[in-house]
Motif scaffolding. Structure first.
Motif, mmCIF file in Angstrom:
data_model
loop_
_atom_site.group_PDB
_atom_site.id
_atom_site.type_symbol
_atom_site.label_atom_id
_atom_site.label_comp_id
_atom_site.label_asym_id
_atom_site.label_seq_id
_atom_site.Cartn_x
_atom_site.Cartn_y
_atom_site.Cartn_z
ATOM 1 N N LYS A 169 5.125 10.450 -9.245
ATOM 2 C CA LYS A 169 5.066 10.151 -10.678
ATOM 3 C C LYS A 169 5.576 11.277 -11.576
ATOM 4 O O LYS A 169 5.889 11.024 -12.738
ATOM 5 N N ASP A 170 5.704 12.474 -11.075
ATOM 6 C CA ASP A 170 6.215 13.568 -11.903
ATOM 7 C C ASP A 170 7.619 14.012 -11.491
ATOM 8 O O ASP A 170 8.078 15.085 -11.884
ATOM 9 N N THR A 171 8.307 13.185 -10.713
ATOM 10 C CA THR A 171 9.611 13.589 -10.169
ATOM 11 C C THR A 171 10.801 12.921 -10.847
ATOM 12 O O THR A 171 11.945 13.301 -10.598
ATOM 13 N N GLY A 172 10.555 11.883 -11.651
ATOM 14 C CA GLY A 172 11.658 11.101 -12.208
ATOM 15 C C GLY A 172 12.067 9.956 -11.309
ATOM 16 O O GLY A 172 12.999 9.209 -11.625
ATOM 17 N N VAL A 173 11.384 9.800 -10.178
ATOM 18 C CA VAL A 173 11.669 8.730 -9.215
ATOM 19 C C VAL A 173 10.483 7.776 -9.185
ATOM 20 O O VAL A 173 9.325 8.212 -9.186
ATOM 21 N N THR A 174 10.769 6.488 -9.152
ATOM 22 C CA THR A 174 9.696 5.495 -9.134
ATOM 23 C C THR A 174 9.829 4.562 -7.938
ATOM 24 O O THR A 174 10.929 4.328 -7.434
ATOM 25 N N VAL A 175 8.687 4.033 -7.514
ATOM 26 C CA VAL A 175 8.636 3.035 -6.433
ATOM 27 C C VAL A 175 7.802 1.859 -6.934
ATOM 28 O O VAL A 175 6.650 2.028 -7.327
ATOM 29 N N THR A 176 8.392 0.677 -6.919
ATOM 30 C CA THR A 176 7.757 -0.539 -7.424
ATOM 31 C C THR A 176 7.642 -1.567 -6.315
ATOM 32 O O THR A 176 8.578 -1.756 -5.539
ATOM 33 N N SER A 179 0.829 -1.204 0.000
ATOM 34 C CA SER A 179 0.000 0.000 0.000
ATOM 35 C C SER A 179 0.863 1.254 0.000
ATOM 36 O O SER A 179 0.609 2.216 -0.748
ATOM 37 N N LEU A 180 1.891 1.267 0.829
ATOM 38 C CA LEU A 180 2.796 2.410 0.890
ATOM 39 C C LEU A 180 3.515 2.605 -0.440
ATOM 40 O O LEU A 180 3.612 3.732 -0.951
ATOM 41 N N SER A 181 4.003 1.515 -1.009
ATOM 42 C CA SER A 181 4.713 1.590 -2.286
ATOM 43 C C SER A 181 3.826 2.174 -3.375
ATOM 44 O O SER A 181 4.254 3.049 -4.147
ATOM 45 N N ASP A 182 2.600 1.689 -3.448
ATOM 46 C CA ASP A 182 1.686 2.145 -4.493
ATOM 47 C C ASP A 182 1.372 3.639 -4.352
ATOM 48 O O ASP A 182 1.334 4.383 -5.341
ATOM 49 N N ALA A 183 1.130 4.059 -3.126
ATOM 50 C CA ALA A 183 0.833 5.475 -2.895
ATOM 51 C C ALA A 183 2.036 6.353 -3.245
ATOM 52 O O ALA A 183 1.877 7.440 -3.834
ATOM 53 N N LEU A 184 3.232 5.888 -2.911
ATOM 54 C CA LEU A 184 4.434 6.656 -3.236
ATOM 55 C C LEU A 184 4.669 6.699 -4.742
ATOM 56 O O LEU A 184 5.129 7.711 -5.276
#
Length: 263
Positions: free
Chosen positions: A172-179, A162-167
C-alpha cells in the motif's frame, strides 16, 4: 491516450477478450497470453488493425509447471515492461472431489493458483522498483464459501482472494496495487469447459463485458475487492454468505451446481 502495457492471461475468449478490448480502446499496448497459437494470432491481427496498438502474443499451456517462467523469459528477451498484470486465466470443473481425477485437480491448482502466484513473484518486484503498477486477479464470489461439486475451484479462488488482499496491504505504500475481482456466474466459455452449462448457477449468466469494465476500473482505482456481474438478488446474498451457517449454505451451493439434466 495511454501507452501502458497490460499482460492479460486467458486473453482469447470471454472475460479475457473483454479486458483486451477495454485496454486497446484506451490506446494501451498488450501482451496476450493463451494456450491456442492460432486464436492468439487472429486476436493480434484484429486488435492491431482496429486499435493500432502494439501487441505481443505468448502461447503457453498453464498446466505446465514452468509456464510463468516461460512468459517472464519472453518479456525479458523483448525488454517488455508490464504496467498492468491481469491474471484472468482460470479453470473450473464440476464433480465431486472423489470422482474427479488427480490430473484434473492438479491442473486446476496450477492454472488458478500456481501461475498467478509465480507471475506476481516475477513481475511485482519490477513494478515496485518503478513505484507504479496495477495487478488484477480474477477471483470469484465463490471465494467466500465452500463449494460442494466444485470443491477445489472454490478453494483455489479463496486462496487467490486471500493472497490478493494481503498483497494489497503489503504494497500500500509502494505505488503498486493488487485488486481481486469477484464476479458471479458469467455467460462465457468457462461454463461449457467446466461442464456447468446445465446447472442452475449458470442458467442466467451475465455478460462478461460489464464485469470487465468494472474490474478494469477497480484495478486502476487500486480497490481491494470488487464484486461485479451479480444480479439484484445475488448482491445482498453474497455480502451475507460469510456469516451464514455453513451446512445450509453448502446445501444451497450443491443444488445450484447440480446438473439439471440429471434430475
Amino acid at each position: 491516450m495511454s501507452k501502458e502495457t497490460a499482460l492479460i492471461t486467458g486473453a482469447t475468449g470471454g472475460l479475457g477478450m473483454e479486458f483486451v478490448k477495454i485496454h486497446a480502446q484506451k490506446g494501451g499496448n498488450l501482451v496476450l497470453v493463451g494456450r491456442n497459437p492460432q486464436k492468439l494470432a487472429q486476436l493480434e491481427h484484429d486488435i492491431t488493425n482496429k486499435y493500432h496498438v502494439k501487441v505481443m502474443t505468448i502461447a503457453v499451456d498453464f498446466t505446465q509447471f514452468d509456464a510463468a517462467e516461460e512468459i517472464f523469459k519472453k518479456l525479458q528477451e523483448t525488454n517488455t515492461q508490464v504496467d498492468y498484470l491481469i491474471n484472468n486465466a482460470g479453470l473450473g470443473g464440476q464433480g465431486t472431489f472423489l470422482d474427479r481425477t488427480m490430473e484434473q485437480d492438479i491442473n486446476m491448482a496450477k492454472v488458478n493458483m500456481i501461475v498467478p502466484t509465480k507471475l506476481m513473484k516475477l513481475i511485482l518486484p519490477q513494478m515496485v522498483k518503478r513505484g507504479k503498477g496495477h495487478v488484477l486477479n480474477v477471483s470469484s464470489s465463490a471465494a467466500l464459501i465452500p463449494g460442494p461439486l466444485q470443491a477445489e475451484y472454490y478453494a483455489t479462488k479463496a486462496y487467490l482472494t486471500s493472497l490478493s488482499d494481503a498483497l494489497w496491504y503489503e504494497l500500500k505504500d509502494t505505488g503498486v496495487t493488487v485488486t481481486a475481482l469477484m464476479p458471479g456466474a458469467m455467460d462465457t466459455g468457462f461454463a461449457k469447459a467446466g461442464g456447468l452449462t446445465d446447472t442452475k448457477m449458470f442458467a442466467n449468466g451475465v455478460s462478461p463485458q460489464k464485469v470487465a469494465e468494472e474490474g478494469y476500473q477497480a484495478m486502476l482505482d487500486g480497490k481491494l475487492n470488487v464484486f461485479a456481474g451479480l444480479t439484484s438478488w445475488q448482491r445482498p446474498f453474497v455480502s451475507l454468505m460469510p456469516m451464514m451457517p455453513k451446512k445450509p449454505t453448502m446445501k444451497f451451493v450443491a443444488d445450484q451446481q447440480s446438473n439439471n439434466k440429471k434430475k
